[in-house]
Design an enzyme around this catalytic site. Structure first.
Site, PDB file in Angstrom:
ATOM      1  N   SER A 243       3.711 -11.717  -9.790  1.00 38.42           N
ATOM      2  CA  SER A 243       2.995 -12.953  -9.486  1.00 38.42           C
ATOM      3  C   SER A 243       3.478 -14.113 -10.346  1.00 38.42           C
ATOM      4  O   SER A 243       3.659 -13.983 -11.565  1.00 38.42           O
ATOM      5  CB  SER A 243       1.497 -12.748  -9.693  1.00 38.42           C
TER       6      SER A 243
ATOM      7  N   THR B  47      -5.145 -11.827  -4.895  1.00 42.86           N
ATOM      8  CA  THR B  47      -4.061 -11.665  -3.930  1.00 42.86           C
ATOM      9  C   THR B  47      -4.193 -10.315  -3.242  1.00 42.86           C
ATOM     10  O   THR B  47      -5.176  -9.591  -3.439  1.00 42.86           O
ATOM     11  CB  THR B  47      -2.696 -11.847  -4.637  1.00 42.86           C
TER      12      THR B  47
ATOM     13  N   LYS C  32      -8.327  -9.446  -0.979  1.00 42.16           N
ATOM     14  CA  LYS C  32      -9.029 -10.660  -0.552  1.00 42.16           C
ATOM     15  C   LYS C  32     -10.294 -10.363   0.256  1.00 42.16           C
ATOM     16  O   LYS C  32     -11.298 -11.082   0.120  1.00 42.16           O
ATOM     17  CB  LYS C  32      -8.089 -11.560   0.243  1.00 42.16           C
TER      18      LYS C  32
ATOM     19  N   ASN D 177      -9.620 -15.919  -1.981  1.00 44.07           N
ATOM     20  CA  ASN D 177      -8.505 -15.854  -2.931  1.00 44.07           C
ATOM     21  C   ASN D 177      -8.875 -16.468  -4.273  1.00 44.07           C
ATOM     22  O   ASN D 177      -8.045 -16.531  -5.177  1.00 44.07           O
ATOM     23  CB  ASN D 177      -7.248 -16.526  -2.363  1.00 44.07           C
TER      24      ASN D 177
ATOM     25  N   ASP E 254      -6.167 -21.179   0.166  1.00 45.86           N
ATOM     26  CA  ASP E 254      -4.917 -21.128   0.927  1.00 45.86           C
ATOM     27  C   ASP E 254      -4.938 -22.117   2.092  1.00 45.86           C
ATOM     28  O   ASP E 254      -3.929 -22.774   2.379  1.00 45.86           O
ATOM     29  CB  ASP E 254      -4.679 -19.720   1.479  1.00 45.86           C
TER      30      ASP E 254
ATOM     31  N   GLY F 175       2.200 -12.062  12.152  1.00 48.16           N
ATOM     32  CA  GLY F 175       1.367 -11.270  11.266  1.00 48.16           C
ATOM     33  C   GLY F 175      -0.088 -11.482  11.607  1.00 48.16           C
ATOM     34  O   GLY F 175      -0.461 -12.496  12.224  1.00 48.16           O
TER      35      GLY F 175
ATOM     36  N   ARG G  92      -4.406  -5.633  16.364  1.00 55.08           N
ATOM     37  CA  ARG G  92      -4.769  -6.446  15.201  1.00 55.08           C
ATOM     38  C   ARG G  92      -4.653  -7.934  15.525  1.00 55.08           C
ATOM     39  O   ARG G  92      -5.485  -8.741  15.115  1.00 55.08           O
ATOM     40  CB  ARG G  92      -3.885  -6.107  14.005  1.00 55.08           C
TER      41      ARG G  92
ATOM     42  N   GLY H 107       6.937 -20.768   0.801  1.00 55.17           N
ATOM     43  CA  GLY H 107       5.844 -20.049   0.179  1.00 55.17           C
ATOM     44  C   GLY H 107       5.487 -20.615  -1.184  1.00 55.17           C
ATOM     45  O   GLY H 107       4.319 -20.583  -1.594  1.00 55.17           O
TER      46      GLY H 107
END
Length: 297
Positions: free
Chosen positions: A37, A83, A87, A108, A127, A151, A180, A258
């Site tokens: 991280s 993270t 979460k 988060n 986020d 995702g 999903r 990111g």
């Protein structure tokens, strides 16, 4: 150089609660794995710039153990960055959560009401507004068209909500397991559909792609050319560039990295950890942001 007034987190991470140092308040990033991280560098740079004598470390907590670990915490914790894969557990742990956290199913940021071990926690998802801030910094104020989110995890939910906030006309969620993607689409409501990742291709109306696949989406088939002006958010930042980021760079199309997302969500966390609201700027915030950005380089 180590300055005693501003404790510097050591390299590596702890499998148990990090020991207390000389800081007046304690913070950490929670996850598994968490040794990679960049949050300690970011957060400590902010507290140095603000003149706050706070600690920030890494605390590895395996999935399923967040509540037990935090219920047994010692004195002095102000809050935590959270993270993967914790979460959703942080959402369940918090006594009070924001609308963004509840809708995304992800917390988060945990902020305690006091430094006492039994103090209740408030949960937030920085986020979502962090992504919006990262886009604004690149001059991308609106998404004029369809958003594709790759995702279906907690980061994908945040990216999809941010895309809605930026004005996307429709959102398509693509996941390896289509059930999903469909579940996330159903939770987010009208204008969101779920599909299988194997069928993903770019369309002329694609205005945004949010790649939340761990490590970045690997090009397995011909997805077509990058539409003119379409923006990419690549949540992964190591290794860089991701395959999609490289494709976007070759097309001279806008890319939000990111690290952009990490920086701007962290600024909002610093606000919250200091006792301010998520919308209340820090003192000399521009200078704080530049110190945090320099810590990432």
């Amino acid at each position: 150089m180590t300055n005693e007034r501003y404790p510097v987190v050591p390299e590596g991470f702890n499998d148990s609660e990090p020991p207390r140092g000389i800081g007046s308040q304690r913070l950490a990033v929670l996850g598994d794995p968490v040794g990679h991280s960049r949050s300690p560098q970011l957060q400590l740079a902010a507290y140095r710039a603000l003149g706050r004598r706070w600690e920030y470390s890494r605390w590895r907590i395996p999935a399923g153990q967040l509540a037990a670990a935090l219920d047994a915490r010692s004195q002095g914790w102000r809050g935590f960055s959270v993270t993967a894969p914790l979460k959703a557990e942080a959402l369940a742990f918090a006594s009070e959560v924001s609308a963004d956290a509840r809708r995304s199913g992800a917390v988060n940021t945990l902020v305690f009401d006091s430094l006492e071990p039994g103090a209740p926690a408030r949960g937030e998802n920085t986020d979502i507004p962090g992504i919006v801030r990262a886009f604004g910094e690149r001059g991308l104020e609106r998404i004029e068209g369809v958003a594709h989110v790759l995702g279906a995890g907690e980061t994908a939910a945040s990216v999809a909500i941010a895309a809605q906030r930026l004005g996307a006309s429709r959102i398509e969620v693509y996941a390896r397991r289509p059930e999903r993607a469909e579940a996330l689409a159903e939770r987010l409501g009208d204008g969101v559909t779920g599909r299988t990742l194997a069928d993903w291709v770019l369309g002329d109306d694609t205005a945004f792609v949010g790649d939340t696949v761990p490590g970045g989406y690997v090009l397995a088939n011909d997805i077509g050319p990058v539409p003119a002006g379409a923006a990419l958010l690549s949540a992964a930042y190591h290794p860089w560039p991701t395959p999609l980021a490289e494709r976007w760079q070759d097309a001279s199309a806008p890319v939000v990295t990111g690290l952009d997302m990490l920086l701007h969500q962290a600024v909002l966390q610093v606000r919250l950890f200091g006792g301010d609201t998520i919308d209340e700027p820090l003192p000399n915030e521009a200078e704080v942001v530049e110190a945090m950005r320099a810590a990432l380089s």
